[in-house]
Design a protein around this motif. Sequence first.
Motif, mmCIF file in Angstrom:
data_model
loop_
_atom_site.group_PDB
_atom_site.id
_atom_site.type_symbol
_atom_site.label_atom_id
_atom_site.label_comp_id
_atom_site.label_asym_id
_atom_site.label_seq_id
_atom_site.Cartn_x
_atom_site.Cartn_y
_atom_site.Cartn_z
ATOM 1 N N VAL A 2 -19.198 10.617 9.655
ATOM 2 C CA VAL A 2 -18.368 10.885 8.621
ATOM 3 C C VAL A 2 -17.171 9.876 8.556
ATOM 4 C CG1 VAL A 2 -16.733 12.396 7.687
ATOM 5 C CG2 VAL A 2 -18.924 13.426 8.501
ATOM 6 N N GLN A 3 -16.883 9.402 7.427
ATOM 7 C CA GLN A 3 -15.721 8.154 7.280
ATOM 8 C C GLN A 3 -14.655 8.903 6.705
ATOM 9 O OE1 GLN A 3 -19.218 7.167 6.352
ATOM 10 N NE2 GLN A 3 -19.450 6.807 8.224
ATOM 11 N N VAL A 4 -13.361 8.547 7.021
ATOM 12 C CA VAL A 4 -12.287 9.024 6.185
ATOM 13 C C VAL A 4 -11.397 7.854 5.909
ATOM 14 C CG1 VAL A 4 -10.190 10.599 6.369
ATOM 15 C CG2 VAL A 4 -12.317 11.210 7.290
ATOM 16 N N VAL A 5 -11.086 7.578 4.506
ATOM 17 C CA VAL A 5 -10.459 6.312 4.433
ATOM 18 C C VAL A 5 -9.293 6.582 3.517
ATOM 19 C CG1 VAL A 5 -10.571 4.107 3.152
ATOM 20 C CG2 VAL A 5 -12.515 5.069 4.569
ATOM 21 N N GLU A 6 -8.055 6.180 3.879
ATOM 22 C CA GLU A 6 -6.706 6.353 3.047
ATOM 23 C C GLU A 6 -6.580 5.189 2.551
ATOM 24 O OE1 GLU A 6 -5.736 8.020 7.279
ATOM 25 O OE2 GLU A 6 -6.619 6.264 6.644
ATOM 26 N N SER A 7 -5.624 5.488 1.292
ATOM 27 C CA SER A 7 -5.196 4.275 0.421
ATOM 28 C C SER A 7 -4.006 4.639 -0.306
ATOM 29 C CB SER A 7 -6.292 3.813 -0.706
ATOM 30 O OG SER A 7 -6.456 5.084 -1.447
ATOM 31 N N GLY A 8 -3.153 3.839 -0.635
ATOM 32 C CA GLY A 8 -2.110 4.057 -1.404
ATOM 33 C C GLY A 8 -0.626 3.935 -1.037
ATOM 34 N N GLY A 9 -0.746 3.640 0.454
ATOM 35 C CA GLY A 9 0.794 3.393 1.149
ATOM 36 C C GLY A 9 1.263 2.139 0.444
ATOM 37 N N GLY A 10 2.635 1.842 0.888
ATOM 38 C CA GLY A 10 3.261 0.760 0.348
ATOM 39 C C GLY A 10 4.716 0.928 0.433
ATOM 40 N N LEU A 11 5.610 -0.206 0.194
ATOM 41 C CA LEU A 11 6.909 -0.246 0.256
ATOM 42 C C LEU A 11 7.325 0.459 -1.226
ATOM 43 C CD1 LEU A 11 9.538 -1.136 1.331
ATOM 44 C CD2 LEU A 11 9.083 -3.476 0.399
ATOM 45 N N VAL A 12 8.378 1.307 -0.963
ATOM 46 C CA VAL A 12 8.964 1.786 -2.193
ATOM 47 C C VAL A 12 10.700 1.909 -1.861
ATOM 48 C CG1 VAL A 12 8.603 4.221 -1.577
ATOM 49 C CG2 VAL A 12 8.960 3.802 -3.563
ATOM 50 N N GLN A 13 11.556 2.155 -2.954
ATOM 51 C CA GLN A 13 12.856 2.227 -2.690
ATOM 52 C C GLN A 13 13.260 3.713 -2.473
ATOM 53 O OE1 GLN A 13 14.843 0.086 -6.086
ATOM 54 N NE2 GLN A 13 14.915 -1.488 -4.747
ATOM 55 N N THR A 14 14.155 4.070 -1.948
ATOM 56 C CA THR A 14 14.726 5.280 -1.939
ATOM 57 C C THR A 14 14.810 6.103 -3.290
ATOM 58 O OG1 THR A 14 16.247 5.050 0.081
ATOM 59 C CG2 THR A 14 16.710 6.792 -1.368
ATOM 60 N N GLY A 15 14.141 7.130 -3.250
ATOM 61 C CA GLY A 15 14.143 7.886 -4.639
ATOM 62 C C GLY A 15 12.724 7.818 -5.327
#
Length: 122
Positions: A2-15
């Motif tokens: 089984v493979q588990v793959v995340e995506s969607g992280g990054g840098l964002v400002q407060t709020g």
Amino acid sequence: QVQVVESGGGLVQTGGSLRLSCAASGNIFSINWMGWYRQAPGKQRELVAGITSGGNTNYGDSVKGRFTISRDNTKNTTYLQMNNLKPEDTAVYSCTALVVTTTRRPYSEDYWGQGTQVTVSS
């Protein structure tokens, strides 16, 4: 396997907002539970949110009311919608799935993704 793959992280400002995705693939018979943990430098890993195959959810106290976990059982995928992000949400977010495989059912096993970095700037 089984493979588990995340995506969607990054840098964002407060709020700001981010949406993380986590997809499990392989010889999956069923997934009992999927969830997100996070770990910031120098801190212990903590539960962010989890969801059962039936849609029951639980959240860590620090994210209640701001984060929402959901799941698409047809795609073996879970999503974490993160709103009103704060600098203290900065961490590596890891997805985990409690999987029953076709070869080892009825027993379930934990599978983890590699993690995705979320950074919230002040």
